[in-house]
Design a protein around this motif. Structure first.
Motif: not given
Length: 541
Positions: A315, A318-319, A349-350, A352-357, A385
């Protein structure tokens, strides 16, 4: 001689039988353990009032055992608490456990033991001092808030790091007792944040996040010290520090975009280059010089045995980090998919968050997201997803594998997994126009399914695909209209009728809407409510 040898052999046989019987009895005792025998009240009280440490310990163990089995132990309060002055550390521990559990129920009697606990703060044994501070701050009686505050002040200056750690953990408890002690507690917290021992600092950061997470001004002078100690902290201290550093970096160390000048390629002849040489600007992310040491310290935490630490580092990168730092988290995050199901879910869940970017980073790990029969629905949904996000970036053989797997899960026993797989096929079709024909073919095969829910979900996805390009799907609408005779599900029939009314008129020469309406009106009375509404809407169109 023969009689002696016979007797000795009989004795050996008897001994073997006795040993076997003892072993079997022990095994039976382990398989069927008996509940501990409860002593009468007076007998337990007699043990607690004894002058023998061994008997007092036995009595305390009986009381603590009853306490954790939800038996009423308040009648023993006075007999237990008077042993708080015992020099025996084992007795002290058990009395403190009992006191923390029942102090709120009997505040007046608990206050009688405060003086004795205060004396323990000056004990030569640091373990006793730390325990005394922990117990004093755990007695939730607002009257003693100032006494607790003074005890924390003494604990902050203690030579033992264990006592200083106990002082750090006592700060939020003191604040909850009396919020007016906030100014004093902030001074103690500022002192502990600068402590030289990493396990004291980890507890101080935890207290800071609970007490005043918005006061980042207290962190300025301790920032580099916290970064250096991060690797040595225990897992809970690392989690608290990672959270604090993320908040601090967002507020005080933002990422900047900088234009880097890049020289153009020179000509073959130098005289050409001399006139045409120029510079082109390229935007790149630039990290703050103070942020880089923190990100580098976090990198080593990706080898942690604690999955929460790995997720927290991901996290942070990513941020706060650049793509190079994010790349280093991909492998550790995927490795968490071999963990128990609850950890898998958090990791997904994490992911997916990294994968979106950065979806292309996970393409080579596509096989790791295969759904297993034992996976719960939420894990399966998240894996689907991830597949839909990486699908446009995959090579053709991986795309074929993803679609084949999704088609397989449309025949799963769990209806939620079936619906989710159908939605995933639709998302794959929307993200890649080349695969939309195959996806549409897969979905049309599901329309005639005996499972009404699957048919309805497939039609919903088909509707979204047709709406993207109505001109290319006129034949699809005609095919769906032919399925009306074999589609009993109300929602599925309503969706087909809506599609006919919306898109059948695009090709005026092959407009099937009047014929469909004429056929439907014959059985209008037997149609479901959603289908009747769509038939009326079709007539209006």
């Amino acid at each position: 001689m023969e009689s002696i040898s016979r007797i000795s052999s009989m004795l050996e046989t008897a001994r073997d039988l006795t040993l076997e019987a003892a072993q079997s009895a022990g095994a039976a005792r382990n398989l069927n353990p008996r509940p501990p025998r409860e002593l009468p009240f007076l007998q337990v009280k007699k043990l607690l009032d004894s002058r023998n440490d061994r008997e007092i310990l036995e009595g305390l163990r009986k009381v603590i055992s009853m306490m954790y089995r939800s038996k009423p132990c308040l009648p023993y309060f006075s007999s237990v608490v008077k042993n708080v002055a015992s020099p025996n550390i084992e007795i002290k521990k058990l009395v403190y456990i009992y006191l923390l559990h029942y102090a709120e129920s009997e505040p007046d009697l608990a206050l009688l033991s405060i003086n004795t606990i205060q004396k323990s703060l000056t004990d030569q044994n640091p373990q006793v001092r730390a325990m005394a501070l922990r117990v004093m701050s755990g007695i939730r009686v607002p009257v003693i808030s100032q006494i607790v505050s003074l005890a924390i002040k003494r604990g902050c200056a203690d030579m033992s790091p264990h006592v200083r750690k106990a002082a750090a953990l006592a700060i939020p408890k003191c604040y909850r007792l009396d919020p007016n002690t906030m100014p004093q507690l902030l001074d103690y917290l500022a002192t502990l944040l600068g402590d030289k021992q990493y396990y004291v600092v980890g507890s101080a950061v935890t207290a800071f996040l609970e007490l005043c997470p918005e006061r980042v001004d207290l962190i300025h002078k301790h920032y580099r010290s916290l970064v250096r100690k991060l690797v040595d902290m225990d897992e809970w201290g690392q989690l608290a520090t990672l959270r604090l550093m993320s908040i601090y970096a967002r507020k005080c160390l933002p990422r900047r975009i900088k234009k880097v000048k890049k020289s153009k390629t020179k000509g073959f002849y130098e005289d050409e280059a001399s006139d045409e040489e120029g510079f082109a600007g390229e935007e790149v992310q630039v990290l703050d010089p103070d942020l880089e040491p923190f990100l580098k310290a976090c990198k080593s935490l990706l080898q942690s045995r604690n999955s929460a630490v790995i997720v927290s580092v991901a996290r942070c990168f990513l941020d706060l980090g650049t793509p190079e730092y994010i790349d280093s988290t991909i492998g550790p995050l995927v490795a968490l998919l071999r963990s128990p199901q609850d950890i898998q879910q958090v990791a997904l869940y994490n992911i997916v968050d990294v994968c979106l970017a950065h979806p292309e980073r996970f393409v080579r790990y596509a096989n790791h997201f295969l759904v297993h029969a034992s996976d719960p629905f939420e894990v399966a949904r998240l894996k689907f997803e991830v597949w839909t996000l990486i699908y446009p970036h995959c090579e053709s053989h991986i795309r074929d594998m993803i679609l084949s797997e999704l088609e397989h899960y449309t025949r799963a026993l769990n209806p939620d997994v079936v619906q989710e797989s159908v939605r995933a096929i639709g998302r794959c079709a929307q993200s890649d126009s080349k695969a939309s024909a195959r996806c549409l073919r897969l979905l049309l095969n599901q329309v005639s399914s005996q499972d009404g829910g699957l048919a309805a979900e497939s039609l919903t996805v088909i509707r979204h695909l047709i709406q993207q390009n109505p001109q290319a799907h006129t034949k699809t609408v005609i095919r769906l209209a032919k399925n009306l005779d074999t589609t009993p599900h109300p929602e599925a029939r309503a969706t087909i009728i809506w599609l006919v009314g919306e898109f059948a008129g695009i090709d005026s020469e092959n407009n099937i809407a009047p014929d469909v309406l004429r056929i439907l009106t014959k059985g209008f009375a037997s149609e479901s409510e959603p289908a009747k509404l769509q038939i009326v809407l079709l007539a209006a169109k």
